[in-house]
Write an enzyme that holds these catalytic residues in place. Structure first.
Site, PDB file in Angstrom:
ATOM      1  N   CYS A 210      66.408  -5.972  30.561  1.00  0.00           N
ATOM      2  CA  CYS A 210      66.064  -4.586  30.874  1.00  0.00           C
ATOM      3  C   CYS A 210      65.853  -4.349  32.367  1.00  0.00           C
ATOM      4  CB  CYS A 210      64.818  -4.155  30.087  1.00  0.00           C
ATOM      5  SG  CYS A 210      65.126  -3.932  28.331  1.00  0.00           S
TER       6      CYS A 210
ATOM      7  N   ARG B 224      70.184   1.356  32.838  1.00  0.00           N
ATOM      8  CA  ARG B 224      71.625   1.580  32.624  1.00  0.00           C
ATOM      9  C   ARG B 224      71.961   3.063  32.742  1.00  0.00           C
ATOM     10  NH1 ARG B 224      74.094   3.743  28.356  1.00  0.00           N
ATOM     11  NH2 ARG B 224      72.179   3.646  27.137  1.00  0.00           N
ATOM     12  N   ARG B 225      71.177   3.897  32.049  1.00  0.00           N
ATOM     13  CA  ARG B 225      71.434   5.336  32.126  1.00  0.00           C
ATOM     14  C   ARG B 225      71.147   5.854  33.525  1.00  0.00           C
ATOM     15  NH1 ARG B 225      68.450   5.873  26.430  1.00  0.00           N
ATOM     16  NH2 ARG B 225      70.269   5.850  25.028  1.00  0.00           N
TER      17      ARG B 225
ATOM     18  N   LYS C 206      70.177  -3.504  20.138  1.00  0.00           N
ATOM     19  CA  LYS C 206      70.093  -3.458  21.602  1.00  0.00           C
ATOM     20  C   LYS C 206      68.721  -3.924  22.108  1.00  0.00           C
ATOM     21  CE  LYS C 206      68.848   1.416  22.380  1.00  0.00           C
ATOM     22  NZ  LYS C 206      69.235   2.652  23.106  1.00  0.00           N
ATOM     23  N   ASP C 207      67.742  -4.067  21.195  1.00  0.00           N
ATOM     24  CA  ASP C 207      66.426  -4.586  21.571  1.00  0.00           C
ATOM     25  C   ASP C 207      66.332  -6.102  21.446  1.00  0.00           C
ATOM     26  OD1 ASP C 207      65.450  -2.017  22.005  1.00  0.00           O
ATOM     27  OD2 ASP C 207      64.701  -1.806  19.951  1.00  0.00           O
TER      28      ASP C 207
ATOM     29  N   ARG D 238      59.466  12.078  23.019  1.00  0.00           N
ATOM     30  CA  ARG D 238      60.335  12.412  24.147  1.00  0.00           C
ATOM     31  C   ARG D 238      60.829  13.854  24.057  1.00  0.00           C
ATOM     32  NH1 ARG D 238      63.906   6.903  25.210  1.00  0.00           N
ATOM     33  NH2 ARG D 238      62.398   5.452  24.300  1.00  0.00           N
TER      34      ARG D 238
ATOM     35  N   ARG E 279      59.112   7.095  27.999  1.00  0.00           N
ATOM     36  CA  ARG E 279      59.051   6.209  26.849  1.00  0.00           C
ATOM     37  C   ARG E 279      58.302   6.872  25.709  1.00  0.00           C
ATOM     38  NH1 ARG E 279      56.748   0.992  27.653  1.00  0.00           N
ATOM     39  NH2 ARG E 279      57.693   0.674  25.606  1.00  0.00           N
TER      40      ARG E 279
END
Length: 365
Positions: free
Chosen positions: A285, A174-175, A124-125, A198, A192
């Site tokens: 992004c 997205r979230r 996904k990166d 986190r 981040r």
């Protein structure tokens, strides 16, 4: 200068132990920049240095040794750790930093400079385009693709349990978009750092909850931290979430032989479908896009969405077809959705991208 690194990374939820065999260096073994590698040369695995990235590099190492016993010999494999721009700048959102490629550019540079032979990525990166001279022919078998919801209080069991104005830590538009579509009062904090960082912020009460990919938690034996695992109807995952990709130079026959043997065909078909959808939407992004494909009874099923960062508009699409038509399915789904939302939607997206979406804050509670 080479360093032998022994790492034990401890989170508030679990202890995760890196194998005590890694040789890592900021100046990988120098080999000839031209011509094929000698069979005696180590296969150099490029990776980021986060706990999750290292877990994925070690998984790749393990699978290579299982498939090719000669790689179990001492010195046959070398893990080369490097920092990317995305790792070094943590006080800005991915949107502000410019989107995709933040976690891959330095790895691409090292690969093309023949400083490493293969690079292990969270798919996904990875941008939908690859640098000339490189290929990504391998996706390892995919983990669970869903997002995990993690609450700071035992009384909160789901997103629906969160009160109005709850502060949620996420760096993902997205979230954020899908959260705010459920409750526009939520405050989304730029959140981040690695998983352990986190979770520590969550324990410290900086936020009320956060979301992480359950795949990453599982790979570090930390999935017990999850309050719940979100189904697609509540939180559609990111394109290629849960998938690991392995990249090499397109003329490196030795590396191609090794990594093509690790490819999981169904995973690659699904990831190719999702990335084609993303490419058709020109996504990065700065754009809240989700897309997931799965193979059911031999048929490719795809779901995707695009939204405004504040969740005020959200458009969904779904399609299906033959597995061998994966790229076409994803491309058509992206083109259909792009035509449906219209140019005005993307103009509004451009206007909103340089600034924080309504409801997004930069500090803690």
């Amino acid at each position: 200068m080479k360093l032998v690194v022994f790492a034990t990374l401890i989170s508030s939820c679990a202890a995760w132990h890196m194998p005590m065999v890694a040789r890592t260096t900021t100046t990988p073994t120098a080999l000839s920049a031209t011509g094929p590698a000698s069979p005696s040369d180590p296969l150099r695995i490029g990776t980021r240095g986060s706990p999750l990235a290292l877990a994925q590099a070690y998984l790749t190492r393990k699978l290579l040794i299982e498939k090719f016993p000669e790689l179990s010999e001492e010195g046959a494999l070398e893990i080369c750790v490097m920092k990317t721009q995305g790792d070094m700048i943590l006080d800005k959102s991915l949107m502000e930093l410019g989107g995709k490629g933040l976690f891959t550019k330095e790895l691409d540079t090292s690969l093309l400079a023949n400083e490493v032979d293969i690079c292990v990525h969270s798919m996904k990166d990875v941008p939908t385009w690859l640098p000339d001279g490189t290929v990504l022919p391998c996706n390892l078998e995919r983990e669970d693709t869903n997002d995990a919801f993690i609450a700071g209080s035992d009384s909160i069991k789901s997103i629906a349990d969160l009160p109005d104005n709850a502060v949620i830590g996420t760096a993902s538009l997205r979230r954020q978009a899908q959260l705010m579509a459920q409750n526009p009062t939520f405050k989304c904090v730029n959140f981040r750092g690695n998983v352990q960082t986190r979770l520590r912020k969550l324990d410290d009460g900086v936020v009320d909850a956060t979301l992480l990919a359950i795949a990453g938690l599982k790979r570090m034996d930390m999935d017990g931290c999850a309050t719940s695992v979100l189904e697609w109807d509540e939180m559609l995952p990111a394109v290629a979430q849960g998938a690991i990709g392995i990249q090499c130079r397109d003329d490196d026959e030795r590396s191609l032989k090794y990594i093509e043997a690790l490819n999981h065909a169904d995973t690659k078909s699904c990831v190719d479908c999702e990335r084609a959808f993303l490419a058709a939407l020109d996504g990065n992004c700065k754009t809240p896009i989700a897309g997931q494909a799965r193979i059911v009874n031999g048929e490719m099923l795809f779901r995707g969405l695009i939204a405004m960062p504040d969740g005020s508009e959200l458009y969904e699409t779904s399609s299906s077809g033959k597995v061998e038509d994966a790229v076409e399915i994803g491309t058509k789904a992206g083109e259909e959705l792009k035509a449906r939302v219209g140019d005005k939607f993307f103009e509004m997206m451009v206007e909103m991208s340089p600034q924080l979406a309504p409801g997004q804050v930069t500090g803690g509670k």
